[in-house]
Motif scaffolding. Structure first.
Motif, PDB file in Angstrom:
ATOM      1  N   LYS A  68     -87.151 -29.730  58.600  1.00 37.08           N
ATOM      2  CA  LYS A  68     -86.452 -29.444  57.394  1.00 37.08           C
ATOM      3  C   LYS A  68     -84.997 -29.788  57.352  1.00 37.08           C
ATOM      4  CE  LYS A  68     -89.232 -25.468  56.366  1.00 37.08           C
ATOM      5  NZ  LYS A  68     -89.244 -23.851  56.361  1.00 37.08           N
TER       6      LYS A  68
ATOM      7  N   PRO B 136     -91.510 -28.656  63.903  1.00 33.03           N
ATOM      8  CA  PRO B 136     -91.956 -28.197  62.255  1.00 33.03           C
ATOM      9  C   PRO B 136     -91.327 -27.002  62.157  1.00 33.03           C
ATOM     10  CG  PRO B 136     -93.788 -28.582  64.328  1.00 33.03           C
ATOM     11  CD  PRO B 136     -92.635 -28.428  64.818  1.00 33.03           C
ATOM     12  N   ASP B 137     -91.081 -27.012  60.768  1.00 32.07           N
ATOM     13  CA  ASP B 137     -90.640 -25.693  59.910  1.00 32.07           C
ATOM     14  C   ASP B 137     -89.137 -25.180  60.506  1.00 32.07           C
ATOM     15  OD1 ASP B 137     -92.979 -25.249  58.930  1.00 32.07           O
ATOM     16  OD2 ASP B 137     -93.714 -24.517  60.727  1.00 32.07           O
ATOM     17  N   VAL B 138     -88.299 -26.164  60.881  1.00 30.29           N
ATOM     18  CA  VAL B 138     -86.891 -25.593  61.325  1.00 30.29           C
ATOM     19  C   VAL B 138     -85.867 -26.856  60.657  1.00 30.29           C
ATOM     20  CG1 VAL B 138     -87.383 -24.434  63.252  1.00 30.29           C
ATOM     21  CG2 VAL B 138     -86.794 -26.794  63.505  1.00 30.29           C
TER      22      VAL B 138
ATOM     23  N   GLY C 123     -82.477 -25.505  64.658  1.00 27.60           N
ATOM     24  CA  GLY C 123     -83.698 -25.295  64.901  1.00 27.60           C
ATOM     25  C   GLY C 123     -83.486 -24.279  66.229  1.00 27.60           C
TER      26      GLY C 123
ATOM     27  N   GLU D   2     -82.649 -21.274  64.860  1.00 24.20           N
ATOM     28  CA  GLU D   2     -84.128 -20.509  63.960  1.00 24.20           C
ATOM     29  C   GLU D   2     -85.303 -19.949  64.693  1.00 24.20           C
ATOM     30  OE1 GLU D   2     -84.646 -23.289  60.756  1.00 24.20           O
ATOM     31  OE2 GLU D   2     -82.355 -23.839  60.766  1.00 24.20           O
ATOM     32  N   ALA D   3     -85.477 -20.901  65.536  1.00 18.89           N
ATOM     33  CA  ALA D   3     -86.881 -20.759  66.185  1.00 18.89           C
ATOM     34  C   ALA D   3     -86.891 -21.261  67.740  1.00 18.89           C
ATOM     35  CB  ALA D   3     -87.950 -21.453  65.384  1.00 18.89           C
TER      36      ALA D   3
END
Length: 190
Positions: free
Chosen positions: A126, A158-160, A164, A167-168
């Motif tokens: 992202k 994915p998805d960060v 990142g 975030e995850a």
């Protein structure tokens, strides 16, 4: 794991998450025209308390997307106590000047080499921050080129976004662990 400006400073680290590097000829972008510099200078620099800093950062992106423990670590370790509460430890002007400087770290690494360590470049799926300075490339395309130029492996998490690792952290760690477990993780050509 090095991340962002820290990844740039630790360019011999095994895993680098979106190091701030520039492709092409080194050029200085004036502070007042540099979007990364301007975002840094707009960031709030002081708070009356740690709780107020946490409330502020957790209420809006990008820090509202961080794992709570990462945000707490940022506030606990990234601020110093002053007579009026807290102030950010890293002078935002210094950070802004770095972004506006003629960052030629990638060119220096290509010319001088950085050793034969295996290197992994990671980017958030992202993430969009480099699109402002990457000449029409997506942030993912930009870092794929950086990885190719360094002879490094490349992975998209994915998805960060750009933050990142904050975030995850488990997802980023899993990508690194999978890469390290792969047969003969490739060695950088530098």
């Amino acid at each position: 794991l090095g991340h962002s400006f820290g990844a740039t400073a630790l360019l011999q680290a095994i895993a680098l998450f979106e190091p701030i590097l520039f492709l092409g000829e080194s050029r200085r972008i004036p502070l007042e025209e540099n979007p990364l510099s301007q975002a840094t200078l707009r960031r709030r620099q002081s708070f009356p308390s740690r709780d107020e800093a946490l409330r502020n950062f957790s209420s809006k992106p990008p820090m509202s997307l961080w794992e709570p423990s990462a945000l707490r670590g940022y506030v606990d370790g990234g601020f110093v106590t002053t007579a009026n509460g807290l102030s950010i430890a890293c002078d935002p002007t210094f950070e802004a000047r770095f972004y506006a400087s003629s960052n030629d770290v990638l060119a220096q690494c290509e010319a001088e080499g950085i050793g034969a360590l295996p290197i992994l470049i990671l980017v958030g799926a992202k993430s969009r921050h480099m699109e402002q300075v990457a000449g029409g490339k997506s942030t993912q395309e930009f870092y794929a080129e950086v990885a190719a130029r360094l002879g490094a492996s490349f992975r998209v998490v994915p998805d960060v976004g750009h933050f990142g690792p904050l975030e995850a952290p488990q997802a980023v760690a899993a990508e690194i662990a999978e890469w390290l477990a792969s047969p003969l993780a490739p060695t950088s050509r530098l």
